[in-house]
Design a protein around this motif. Structure first.
Motif, PDB file in Angstrom:
ATOM      1  N   LEU A   1     -28.407 -88.093 -52.115  1.00 41.11           N
ATOM      2  CA  LEU A   1     -29.621 -87.342 -52.399  1.00 41.11           C
ATOM      3  C   LEU A   1     -30.406 -88.059 -53.494  1.00 41.11           C
ATOM      4  O   LEU A   1     -29.823 -88.602 -54.425  1.00 41.11           O
ATOM      5  N   ASN A   2     -31.724 -88.073 -53.359  1.00 34.37           N
ATOM      6  CA  ASN A   2     -32.584 -88.679 -54.363  1.00 34.37           C
ATOM      7  C   ASN A   2     -33.595 -87.636 -54.810  1.00 34.37           C
ATOM      8  O   ASN A   2     -33.817 -86.642 -54.110  1.00 34.37           O
ATOM      9  N   ALA A   3     -34.224 -87.868 -55.945  1.00 38.26           N
ATOM     10  CA  ALA A   3     -35.220 -86.924 -56.442  1.00 38.26           C
ATOM     11  C   ALA A   3     -36.284 -87.674 -57.224  1.00 38.26           C
ATOM     12  O   ALA A   3     -36.055 -88.783 -57.711  1.00 38.26           O
ATOM     13  N   SER A   4     -37.444 -87.048 -57.328  1.00 39.81           N
ATOM     14  CA  SER A   4     -38.529 -87.598 -58.133  1.00 39.81           C
ATOM     15  C   SER A   4     -39.323 -86.441 -58.713  1.00 39.81           C
ATOM     16  O   SER A   4     -39.571 -85.449 -58.049  1.00 39.81           O
ATOM     17  N   THR A   5     -39.689 -86.598 -59.982  1.00 38.54           N
ATOM     18  CA  THR A   5     -40.459 -85.562 -60.668  1.00 38.54           C
ATOM     19  C   THR A   5     -41.888 -86.039 -60.831  1.00 38.54           C
ATOM     20  O   THR A   5     -42.131 -87.177 -61.243  1.00 38.54           O
ATOM     21  N   HIS A   6     -42.805 -85.167 -60.498  1.00 36.26           N
ATOM     22  CA  HIS A   6     -44.240 -85.450 -60.603  1.00 36.26           C
ATOM     23  C   HIS A   6     -44.857 -84.432 -61.563  1.00 36.26           C
ATOM     24  O   HIS A   6     -44.186 -83.536 -62.055  1.00 36.26           O
ATOM     25  N   LYS A   7     -46.139 -84.561 -61.803  1.00 37.99           N
ATOM     26  CA  LYS A   7     -46.822 -83.691 -62.760  1.00 37.99           C
ATOM     27  C   LYS A   7     -46.690 -82.214 -62.380  1.00 37.99           C
ATOM     28  O   LYS A   7     -46.544 -81.352 -63.233  1.00 37.99           O
ATOM     29  N   ASP A   8     -46.716 -81.906 -61.089  1.00 40.67           N
ATOM     30  CA  ASP A   8     -46.739 -80.511 -60.650  1.00 40.67           C
ATOM     31  C   ASP A   8     -45.602 -80.124 -59.710  1.00 40.67           C
ATOM     32  O   ASP A   8     -45.549 -78.998 -59.229  1.00 40.67           O
ATOM     33  N   MET A   9     -44.675 -81.046 -59.417  1.00 43.74           N
ATOM     34  CA  MET A   9     -43.587 -80.728 -58.493  1.00 43.74           C
ATOM     35  C   MET A   9     -42.432 -81.700 -58.677  1.00 43.74           C
ATOM     36  O   MET A   9     -42.600 -82.791 -59.198  1.00 43.74           O
ATOM     37  N   THR A  10     -41.269 -81.257 -58.219  1.00 48.69           N
ATOM     38  CA  THR A  10     -40.095 -82.118 -58.133  1.00 48.69           C
ATOM     39  C   THR A  10     -39.654 -82.122 -56.679  1.00 48.69           C
ATOM     40  O   THR A  10     -39.576 -81.072 -56.044  1.00 48.69           O
ATOM     41  N   LEU A  11     -39.397 -83.323 -56.155  1.00 49.21           N
ATOM     42  CA  LEU A  11     -38.974 -83.481 -54.766  1.00 49.21           C
ATOM     43  C   LEU A  11     -37.515 -83.911 -54.730  1.00 49.21           C
ATOM     44  O   LEU A  11     -37.115 -84.834 -55.453  1.00 49.21           O
ATOM     45  N   TYR A  12     -36.734 -83.250 -53.895  1.00 46.78           N
ATOM     46  CA  TYR A  12     -35.347 -83.613 -53.641  1.00 46.78           C
ATOM     47  C   TYR A  12     -35.288 -84.084 -52.199  1.00 46.78           C
ATOM     48  O   TYR A  12     -35.673 -83.348 -51.285  1.00 46.78           O
ATOM     49  N   LYS A  13     -34.801 -85.331 -51.975  1.00 45.48           N
ATOM     50  CA  LYS A  13     -34.903 -85.947 -50.648  1.00 45.48           C
ATOM     51  C   LYS A  13     -33.538 -86.359 -50.109  1.00 45.48           C
ATOM     52  O   LYS A  13     -32.734 -86.954 -50.811  1.00 45.48           O
ATOM     53  N   PHE A  14     -33.337 -86.036 -48.835  1.00 45.38           N
ATOM     54  CA  PHE A  14     -32.132 -86.443 -48.107  1.00 45.38           C
ATOM     55  C   PHE A  14     -32.579 -87.170 -46.851  1.00 45.38           C
ATOM     56  O   PHE A  14     -33.494 -86.729 -46.148  1.00 45.38           O
ATOM     57  N   VAL A  15     -31.959 -88.306 -46.567  1.00 44.80           N
ATOM     58  CA  VAL A  15     -32.214 -89.051 -45.338  1.00 44.80           C
ATOM     59  C   VAL A  15     -30.872 -89.241 -44.651  1.00 44.80           C
ATOM     60  O   VAL A  15     -29.927 -89.768 -45.242  1.00 44.80           O
ATOM     61  N   GLY A  16     -30.798 -88.789 -43.399  1.00 44.62           N
ATOM     62  CA  GLY A  16     -29.558 -88.898 -42.646  1.00 44.62           C
ATOM     63  C   GLY A  16     -29.813 -89.300 -41.208  1.00 44.62           C
ATOM     64  O   GLY A  16     -30.957 -89.479 -40.791  1.00 44.62           O
ATOM     65  N   LEU A  17     -28.733 -89.406 -40.461  1.00 43.81           N
ATOM     66  CA  LEU A  17     -28.837 -89.872 -39.083  1.00 43.81           C
ATOM     67  C   LEU A  17     -28.910 -88.762 -38.045  1.00 43.81           C
ATOM     68  O   LEU A  17     -28.964 -89.062 -36.864  1.00 43.81           O
ATOM     69  N   CYS A  18     -28.905 -87.514 -38.459  1.00 42.90           N
ATOM     70  CA  CYS A  18     -29.004 -86.453 -37.464  1.00 42.90           C
ATOM     71  C   CYS A  18     -29.461 -85.152 -38.117  1.00 42.90           C
ATOM     72  O   CYS A  18     -29.277 -84.940 -39.314  1.00 42.90           O
TER      73      CYS A  18
END
Length: 142
Positions: free
Chosen positions: A95-112
């Protein structure tokens, strides 16, 4: 999913002339009222992004600190690294994440899609119920 979410809206995302539109389904969590947007697209790779509004009045790094603390565990899974191990077991990247001025995104990339569906409940538990221990602040902030 039907026991915790209700289908709130169904629409289509237009990709341009001559292209078949993608269906878009919006599910609403029955208790917390957050939304899960599902856009099933044919292919092997499945992307899952959880967007959390992070409105801070002072911009002193509070949202970014919380982003890091989310990875330290949750009420149901109080172990650092649990999400990454779960992602790996479901044919996904950590899992990866990034914080921006107005939001935080949590990202998952998988094969299915099945892998993303298995990871989503743990991700939401970590976001909504993080274990906020003093020792985590010491390792993640200082």
């Amino acid at each position: 999913m039907a026991d915790k979410y209700i289908l709130e809206q169904t629409s289509a995302f237009e990709r341009g002339s001559g292209c078949k539109p993608y269906p878009v389904h919006v599910y609403k969590h029955k208790q917390a009222e957050f939304r899960v947007v599902v856009c099933p697209i044919e292919g092997l790779v499945c992307n899952l992004t959880v967007c959390v509004p992070t409105l801070c009045s002072d911009h002193k790094g509070t949202a970014h600190t919380l982003e890091h603390l989310v990875f330290c565990g949750s009420q149901k899974h109080p172990y650092r690294g649990y999400i990454d191990a779960l992602a790996s077991n479901n044919l996904g990247q950590p899992l990866n994440a990034s914080t921006h001025k107005d939001m935080t995104l949590y990202k998952f990339v998988g094969l299915c899609q099945e892998g993303a569906a298995n990871v989503l409940p743990a991700v939401l538990d970590h976001i909504m119920h993080p274990t906020l221990h003093d020792n985590h602040f010491a390792t993640e902030v200082m």
